[in-house]
Motif scaffolding. Structure first.
Motif, PDB file in Angstrom:
ATOM      1  N   UNK A  77      33.690  44.531   5.546  1.00 16.19           N
ATOM      2  CA  UNK A  77      32.720  43.794   4.739  1.00 16.19           C
ATOM      3  C   UNK A  77      33.295  42.449   4.325  1.00 16.19           C
ATOM      4  N   UNK A  78      34.538  42.445   3.887  1.00 15.31           N
ATOM      5  CA  UNK A  78      35.186  41.201   3.494  1.00 15.31           C
ATOM      6  C   UNK A  78      35.306  40.244   4.678  1.00 15.31           C
ATOM      7  N   UNK A  79      35.702  40.752   5.833  1.00 18.04           N
ATOM      8  CA  UNK A  79      35.844  39.914   7.022  1.00 18.04           C
ATOM      9  C   UNK A  79      34.495  39.332   7.442  1.00 18.04           C
ATOM     10  N   UNK A  80      33.451  40.141   7.392  1.00 15.89           N
ATOM     11  CA  UNK A  80      32.118  39.656   7.782  1.00 15.89           C
ATOM     12  C   UNK A  80      31.612  38.598   6.799  1.00 15.89           C
ATOM     13  N   UNK A  81      31.869  38.789   5.525  1.00 17.48           N
ATOM     14  CA  UNK A  81      31.403  37.804   4.546  1.00 17.48           C
ATOM     15  C   UNK A  81      32.135  36.465   4.755  1.00 17.48           C
ATOM     16  N   UNK A  82      33.409  36.512   5.123  1.00 19.95           N
ATOM     17  CA  UNK A  82      34.150  35.291   5.411  1.00 19.95           C
ATOM     18  C   UNK A  82      33.621  34.624   6.671  1.00 19.95           C
ATOM     19  N   UNK A  83      33.265  35.432   7.655  1.00 19.58           N
ATOM     20  CA  UNK A  83      32.709  34.903   8.899  1.00 19.58           C
ATOM     21  C   UNK A  83      31.391  34.188   8.617  1.00 19.58           C
ATOM     22  N   UNK A  84      30.518  34.816   7.833  1.00 17.47           N
ATOM     23  CA  UNK A  84      29.213  34.214   7.551  1.00 17.47           C
ATOM     24  C   UNK A  84      29.338  32.989   6.656  1.00 17.47           C
ATOM     25  N   UNK A  85      30.386  32.916   5.846  1.00 14.36           N
ATOM     26  CA  UNK A  85      30.626  31.728   5.025  1.00 14.36           C
ATOM     27  C   UNK A  85      30.924  30.504   5.891  1.00 14.36           C
ATOM     28  N   UNK A  86      31.437  30.743   7.094  1.00  8.57           N
ATOM     29  CA  UNK A  86      31.777  29.648   8.001  1.00  8.57           C
ATOM     30  C   UNK A  86      30.534  28.989   8.584  1.00  8.57           C
ATOM     31  N   UNK A  87      29.408  29.672   8.552  1.00  8.76           N
ATOM     32  CA  UNK A  87      28.191  29.133   9.145  1.00  8.76           C
ATOM     33  C   UNK A  87      27.372  28.543   8.068  1.00  8.76           C
TER      34      UNK A  87
END
Length: 87
Positions: A77-87
């Motif tokens: 969940x943390x990794x996905x939220x960081x990924x989506x923050x990049x977009x």
């Protein structure tokens, strides 16, 4: 060995197929594939690409333990939220 061989066959047959892992294969054929594998036969070339991907999904679904332990969920969940923050 099953996972490696079926993935190799899927890659050889149809990575360009639409809905490769979304389209369900014929359940009767998936069961036939499973029966063959359970009896030591791994002749994947006779099966439709969607039957192969369905067989692989069934294998992972029926594992006794989850492929990814539940304790890893917060990390994903943390990794996905960081990924989506990049977009």
């Amino acid at each position: 060995l099953f996972v490696e061989e079926i993935i190799n066959c899927i890659e050889a047959k149809g990575l360009d197929m639409d809905g490769l892992y979304r389209v369900s294969g014929n359940i009767t054929e998936v069961q036939k594939l499973r029966h063959q594998v359970d009896h030591g036969k791994q002749n994947f070339k006779d099966f439709d690409i969607h039957v192969l991907s369905g067989g692989l999904k069934t294998f992972f679904r029926e594992l006794d333990d989850s492929l990814v332990p539940a304790t890893f969920t917060p990390h994903f969940i943390e990794a996905m939220s960081k990924l989506f923050d990049c977009f």
